[in-house]
Write a protein that holds these residues in place. Sequence first.
Motif, PDB file in Angstrom:
ATOM      1  N   VAL A 168       0.838  -1.202   0.000  1.00  0.00           N
ATOM      2  CA  VAL A 168       0.000   0.000   0.000  1.00  0.00           C
ATOM      3  C   VAL A 168       0.871   1.248   0.000  1.00  0.00           C
ATOM      4  N   GLU A 169       1.897   1.254   0.854  1.00  0.00           N
ATOM      5  CA  GLU A 169       2.814   2.392   0.899  1.00  0.00           C
ATOM      6  C   GLU A 169       3.550   2.534  -0.427  1.00  0.00           C
ATOM      7  N   GLU A 186       1.300   4.046  -3.098  1.00  0.00           N
ATOM      8  CA  GLU A 186       1.138   5.492  -2.945  1.00  0.00           C
ATOM      9  C   GLU A 186       2.357   6.246  -3.464  1.00  0.00           C
ATOM     10  N   ASP A 205      -7.716   0.705   1.905  1.00  0.00           N
ATOM     11  CA  ASP A 205      -6.424   1.387   1.915  1.00  0.00           C
ATOM     12  C   ASP A 205      -5.729   1.260   0.562  1.00  0.00           C
ATOM     13  N   ARG A 228      -7.540   3.437  -2.108  1.00  0.00           N
ATOM     14  CA  ARG A 228      -7.303   4.865  -1.849  1.00  0.00           C
ATOM     15  C   ARG A 228      -5.864   5.257  -2.176  1.00  0.00           C
ATOM     16  N   ALA A 229      -4.944   4.293  -2.059  1.00  0.00           N
ATOM     17  CA  ALA A 229      -3.543   4.564  -2.379  1.00  0.00           C
ATOM     18  C   ALA A 229      -3.303   4.623  -3.878  1.00  0.00           C
ATOM     19  N   SER A 277      -9.532   9.402  -1.204  1.00  0.00           N
ATOM     20  CA  SER A 277     -10.646   8.475  -1.349  1.00  0.00           C
ATOM     21  C   SER A 277     -11.313   8.567  -2.713  1.00  0.00           C
ATOM     22  N   ASP A 296     -10.499   7.281   6.091  1.00  0.00           N
ATOM     23  CA  ASP A 296     -10.051   5.895   5.987  1.00  0.00           C
ATOM     24  C   ASP A 296     -11.207   4.909   5.885  1.00  0.00           C
TER      25      ASP A 296
END
Length: 356
Positions: free
Chosen positions: A99-100, A103, A130, A133-134, A197, A259
């Motif tokens: 996820v990181e 992003e 998550d 959204r990333a 989001s 979130d």
Amino acid sequence: MRRGDVLSPADHRVQGDDSDPVNSSNKELTAPIEVPMRILAVDDDPFILEIMPLISAKAGFSELTAVASGGQALELLKSSEISFDCILLDISMPVMDGVELCELVRQMPQYSETPIIMLTAKRDIAVMGDAYRAGATDYVAKPFDIAELSDRLRIAQELILAQRDQVRQTNTEYKLDLAPTYALKLPDKIKVEGIGSLVDFEAFSSYLSQLPAKQVTDIQMFAVVIEAIEAVDMQLSSRFFAPLLQDVAESSAKCFKPDQTVMAYTNNGTLLIAVNSVHPMLAIDIEAKIENAMHANNSKRNADEYIGIAVSVGGPVQLRSAKAERARIAANQLINLADTRVLDKQGRKVAGLFKR
């Protein structure tokens, strides 16, 4: 124009029920894709890294590079002279999770719209939210079905080809499509600063289709429509219409926890909102909060162009359909509810005139 008539969500080819995918499949794979697609796969599992090139080649995509960490992936993306067309990311990785990494990849201009498919054993609604959204565009659960992953790669290929066609046919300036039968043409890739989001509709459809059956009832959906959007679109210049859509999204996001929310615009300017919450919410309360936030933003901007613009909210609707039909059915239900809300408000205004 009925709003539901112009809704055309992407077909994500999700079949069957919500049972866990199997390791193999008897489904026959189609012929290799003629147009090459360069793929980067990132996974800390040596077995996955070993079999991924074989699966990709069997699907018709032979140009796959595999690395074992997010750090290696970022180094390759920043330094390689060869750009990648599609990225496969595992979520559960040490030091930097998928996820990181997703992003960070989205912050690179050259990969802001590249299809990113998450490959993970985590089929949890919070983790999925998550990921989308990333910036994820699709999601495949491990142990994955080979044929399903092949289908996802082909979907990514179709998205890439569509993006290339769009670049060739149009420039980046927003233009209205004033055909004899009016059809709203949205600005491409509406982005809201600080609001992760908001995703594109294809990713939104993928998110809804991938939600696990045990948790899908926790999702409440709403639709936000700009009243008389066709007239507003023709009244405002492109310089003001795109910010208006951004303002609606930003004001809507303030009504929920960041979130817990995934949002997307349909091709006719309806904002769809999926909220992960078991607490009941009323559309009329959300509508009032959105309009208050928009009025506050309008006062800060001192933009006379937005005066008198109102929104209506339809919902809530729960996802009860089969995976492949969730986005389409829920969207059409919500749009009908929002349009009914518009008519109800107009009826009250007329009734008030007669009372006087």
